[in-house]
Design an enzyme around this catalytic site. Sequence first.
Site, short mmCIF file in Angstrom:
data_model
loop_
_atom_site.label_atom_id
_atom_site.label_comp_id
_atom_site.label_asym_id
_atom_site.label_seq_id
_atom_site.Cartn_x
_atom_site.Cartn_y
_atom_site.Cartn_z
N ARG A 29 31.16 -45.71 -12.39
CA ARG A 29 30.85 -44.60 -13.30
C ARG A 29 31.69 -43.36 -13.01
O ARG A 29 31.22 -42.22 -13.21
CB ARG A 29 29.36 -44.23 -13.23
CG ARG A 29 28.44 -45.23 -13.88
CD ARG A 29 28.34 -45.01 -15.38
NE ARG A 29 27.56 -46.04 -16.02
CZ ARG A 29 26.28 -45.87 -16.42
NH1 ARG A 29 25.68 -44.72 -16.26
NH2 ARG A 29 25.65 -46.86 -16.98
N ARG A 33 29.37 -37.97 -16.63
CA ARG A 33 28.81 -36.64 -16.86
C ARG A 33 28.91 -35.67 -15.69
O ARG A 33 28.71 -34.48 -15.86
CB ARG A 33 27.35 -36.77 -17.29
CG ARG A 33 27.20 -37.27 -18.70
CD ARG A 33 25.79 -37.69 -19.02
NE ARG A 33 25.46 -38.88 -18.23
CZ ARG A 33 24.33 -39.57 -18.38
NH1 ARG A 33 23.42 -39.18 -19.24
NH2 ARG A 33 24.11 -40.64 -17.64
N ARG A 42 33.03 -35.64 -24.46
CA ARG A 42 31.80 -36.27 -24.95
C ARG A 42 31.17 -35.43 -26.06
O ARG A 42 30.71 -35.97 -27.08
CB ARG A 42 30.85 -36.40 -23.76
CG ARG A 42 29.45 -36.82 -24.04
CD ARG A 42 29.35 -38.32 -24.22
NE ARG A 42 27.96 -38.70 -24.22
CZ ARG A 42 27.12 -38.45 -25.20
NH1 ARG A 42 27.54 -37.82 -26.28
NH2 ARG A 42 25.87 -38.82 -25.12
N ASP A 79 31.17 -49.80 -22.38
CA ASP A 79 29.82 -50.08 -21.92
C ASP A 79 29.56 -51.58 -21.98
O ASP A 79 30.16 -52.28 -22.81
CB ASP A 79 28.77 -49.35 -22.77
CG ASP A 79 27.44 -49.24 -22.04
OD1 ASP A 79 27.27 -48.30 -21.24
OD2 ASP A 79 26.60 -50.14 -22.22
N TYR A 155 18.67 -56.55 -21.55
CA TYR A 155 18.64 -55.45 -22.54
C TYR A 155 18.46 -55.99 -23.95
O TYR A 155 17.77 -55.39 -24.78
CB TYR A 155 19.92 -54.61 -22.45
CG TYR A 155 19.98 -53.75 -21.21
CD1 TYR A 155 19.33 -52.51 -21.17
CD2 TYR A 155 20.65 -54.17 -20.06
CE1 TYR A 155 19.37 -51.73 -20.03
CE2 TYR A 155 20.69 -53.39 -18.92
CZ TYR A 155 20.04 -52.17 -18.90
OH TYR A 155 20.07 -51.40 -17.76
O1 CP3 Z 1 32.21 -47.00 -14.49
C1 CP3 Z 1 32.80 -46.38 -15.40
O2 CP3 Z 1 33.23 -45.21 -15.25
C2 CP3 Z 1 33.11 -47.10 -16.71
C3 CP3 Z 1 32.19 -46.91 -17.77
C4 CP3 Z 1 30.81 -47.57 -17.75
C5 CP3 Z 1 29.70 -47.03 -18.46
N1 CP3 Z 1 28.68 -47.90 -18.40
C6 CP3 Z 1 29.72 -45.74 -19.17
C7 CP3 Z 1 28.43 -45.09 -19.53
C8 CP3 Z 1 30.38 -48.78 -17.19
C9 CP3 Z 1 31.12 -49.74 -16.29
C10 CP3 Z 1 29.03 -48.98 -17.62
C11 CP3 Z 1 28.25 -50.17 -17.28
C12 CP3 Z 1 26.84 -50.25 -17.67
N2 CP3 Z 1 26.25 -49.81 -18.81
C13 CP3 Z 1 25.83 -50.92 -16.90
C14 CP3 Z 1 26.06 -51.67 -15.62
C15 CP3 Z 1 26.32 -50.80 -14.45
C16 CP3 Z 1 25.19 -49.91 -14.02
O3 CP3 Z 1 25.39 -48.69 -14.02
O4 CP3 Z 1 24.15 -50.44 -13.64
C17 CP3 Z 1 24.62 -50.81 -17.60
C18 CP3 Z 1 23.28 -51.35 -17.17
C19 CP3 Z 1 24.91 -50.11 -18.83
C20 CP3 Z 1 23.97 -49.81 -19.94
C21 CP3 Z 1 23.80 -48.36 -20.11
N3 CP3 Z 1 24.78 -47.50 -20.59
C22 CP3 Z 1 22.63 -47.59 -19.85
C23 CP3 Z 1 21.34 -48.13 -19.30
C24 CP3 Z 1 22.95 -46.27 -20.17
C25 CP3 Z 1 22.01 -45.08 -20.17
C26 CP3 Z 1 21.78 -44.57 -18.77
C27 CP3 Z 1 22.68 -43.40 -18.49
O5 CP3 Z 1 23.30 -43.37 -17.41
O6 CP3 Z 1 22.73 -42.49 -19.34
C28 CP3 Z 1 24.30 -46.22 -20.60
C29 CP3 Z 1 25.07 -45.02 -21.04
C30 CP3 Z 1 26.37 -44.76 -20.37
N4 CP3 Z 1 27.33 -45.71 -20.09
C31 CP3 Z 1 26.87 -43.48 -19.99
C32 CP3 Z 1 28.15 -43.68 -19.46
C33 CP3 Z 1 29.11 -42.65 -18.94
C34 CP3 Z 1 26.15 -42.16 -20.19
C35 CP3 Z 1 26.22 -41.82 -21.64
C36 CP3 Z 1 26.54 -40.37 -21.94
O7 CP3 Z 1 27.66 -39.89 -21.64
O8 CP3 Z 1 25.67 -39.71 -22.53
#
Ligand code: CP3
Length: 348
Positions: A29, A33, A42, A79, A155
């Site tokens: 990640r 943010r 964003r 994602d 999911y």
């Molecule tokens: O790692 C990176 O920088 C690459 C980008 C990346 C994102 N999600 C961006 C993201 C990667 C590799 C993921 C993987 C992901 N997404 C997983 C597996 C890894 C983990 O963290 O467990 C899962 C379970 C998801 C599903 C997901 N996406 C959820 C549950 C959420 C909401 C929770 C949260 O952190 O807000 C997201 C949103 C998400 N994916 C964000 C980002 C940067 C936040 C969204 C925002 O900017 O508002």
Amino acid sequence: MDRTQATRSPFLAVLDGTPLDPPPFWMMRQAGRYLPEYRQVRAEAGDFLTLCYTPKLAAEVTLQPIRRYGFDAAIIFSDILVVPHALGVDLTFEAGEGPRLAPLTDAAGLAMLRGELDPARTHPVYEAIASVRASLPAEVALIGFCGAPWTVATYMVAGCGTDDQAPARLLALREEKLFQSLIDRLVEASIIHLSGQVAAGADAVQVFDTWSGVLDPLSFERWCAEPLRRIVSGLRALHPGVPVIAFPKGASLEALERLADTGINAIGLDWTADRTAARARLSGKVALQGNLDPLRLIAGGDALEEEVARIRADFAGAPHIFNLGHGIRPETPLAHVERLVEAVRRAR
Ligand code: CP3
């Protein structure tokens, strides 16, 4: 081996089994943010999925952490839920609430999935990858990714995140054949999506299995290890030798040992893993990645610095990629990330 002897990317050298000191370093990640420049793009994009599906913006946020910290690998901004979205499942992200999908609970839901991945969802990812690869320095690797079939299925079945993924676990127990068909569809979709990313310029891929820790050993073998084995062999049939990292969060050491035989190059450890035991039992077979607790990065100070030194000492002489044990959190102070970068790169 001294780092300067790693001819190409240090990250790829370690995935090939070469130990390096200091270890290559990236953060799960890392585009996100905690970075003010991410929050700005964003806000410009409006919502998260628009950011994922606009190649220019996705490429920009992928590069931001590389510019700021010089990490050894970039991970494409996207994602894991892009795959169900490309299979035709409705998907939205509500601010502060996480993902919402149309829940898949029966054969009718399975029958609604598209036969092929929707290129309107997948091609922007490949376009972003090609653009990032073109502007990254040669020694910085680019990682493509997907969610593991089990984690993506959790999911899809619940339609949202839950504490223990009971909806998917129950469906797997009550309707094993239906659940197997869903996993099979996700294995096939994962191979195609990872292959598209490699063809576009990804140098390695990571498979995120965030929820592998909630399964009993038999279920882990069936829903996590076996699907991963098929993904690795399917992907390698299309792209021989492409490096694969698995991140099976919460999995036991016995479960990790089973994964190490799937043909992967590396296993990402979460922060609860016993590093000495993991090294003793896995290090001959795979490289290890991890495993700083993201909360230590928020705490900073000795809690951070001492653990970084312990992680480096525990993996000294073994192929190791420094990373967090899970994604960096939005509230992480930038000053602490700077300290971390300095501590990982410091001569031991
Ligand atoms: O790692 C990176 O920088 C690459 C980008 C990346 C994102 N999600 C961006 C993201 C990667 C590799 C993921 C993987 C992901 N997404 C997983 C597996 C890894 C983990 O963290 O467990 C899962 C379970 C998801 C599903 C997901 N996406 C959820 C549950 C959420 C909401 C929770 C949260 O952190 O807000 C997201 C949103 C998400 N994916 C964000 C980002 C940067 C936040 C969204 C925002 O900017 O508002």
